[in-house]
Design a protein around this motif. Structure first.
Motif: not given
Length: 253
Positions: A182-184, A133-138, A160-166
């Motif tokens: 690691l994915s985004v 199972l993956p782990l997701c995190i902002d 999976v990292v999320s809400n990265l911005g620029y």
């Protein structure tokens, strides 16, 4: 790009419920179904606003209820984990086992919002690594050094990292370079031609389509991928295939 390449995408980040400061209606079961219809999507990964802002474990039941009601539409639940605490949670191993039994496809953590250090969840990371199972995190919830430590110690744990911005692209590049696990996702991936840049560097298999419906305008991510100018195979990979690989343990095929 053909029309076929812009349909059948899997939305890897939807939040059901209502944010207290949001000006948009609650993202309920019907709103999610309408979202899937409007953009011809093949499914979605749903977590609960309550799991983030109010009741971490109670919100998991809400996410599962929504996912079960839309199971025929390819909707899967994403649960939230917290450290073991008397009266709330006695075992992270048992939580992951329960999640697997109930068809949950991923876990999310909110260390900053919930007030704990990420390294107190070593039992969770080990259980997720063993289960697939993956782990997701902002990115707002964890520092890059903590993320690096988790990805290094648990190299077979998909993250999976999320809400990265620029403003964090340099840190992201280093993390993707150093960690194959690691994915985004595309929630707030607000970089001019950032998707095209990572694809050109051979990292299209680390990009996961997601809109953040419930906390973001879904049009951001949809336009970002649909108007990217990438070839059909790459768009399909980012739009759906990478999610199928990441969330296979939860039944996505």
């Amino acid at each position: 790009m053909t029309d076929d390449a812009t349909t059948g995408w899997f939305d890897a980040r939807i939040v059901t419920g209502a944010h207290p400061s949001s000006l948009v209606p609650s993202t309920d079961r019907d709103a999610i179904a309408a979202h899937l219809d409007a953009y011809a999507m093949s499914g979605a990964l749903v977590s609960a606003m309550a799991s983030w802002l109010h009741d971490p474990l109670g919100g998991n039941a809400e996410a599962t209820a929504v996912a079960n009601s839309l199971a025929d539409r390819g909707v899967l639940a994403c649960w939230t984990a917290v450290p073991t605490t008397p009266g709330e949670l006695d075992s992270l191993d048992k939580l992951v086992a329960q999640a697997l039994a109930e068809g949950v496809a991923a876990f999310r953590i909110h260390p900053h919002s919930h007030g704990y250090a990420p390294d107190v969840l070593l039992e969770l990371y080990a259980a997720l690594e063993g289960s697939g199972l993956p782990l997701c995190i902002d990115t707002a919830e964890i520092g890059w050094s903590d993320l690096d430590a988790i990805a290094t110690r648990f190299p077979m744990l998909p993250i999976v990292v999320s809400n990265l911005g620029y403003r964090q692209l340099r840190r992201l590049w280093s993390a993707l370079r150093d960690h194959d696990n690691l994915s985004v996702d595309l929630v707030d991936f607000a970089a001019h031609q950032g998707v095209e840049w990572l694809a050109a560097e051979g990292l299209s298999d680390r990009l996961v389509f997601a809109t953040g419906l419930g906390v973001r305008d879904p049009g951001e991510s949809i336009v970002r991928l649909a108007w990217s100018g990438l070839d059909d195979d790459t768009v399909t990979r980012i739009g759906a295939d990478n999610a199928r690989r990441l969330f296979a343990a939860g039944g996505l095929s």
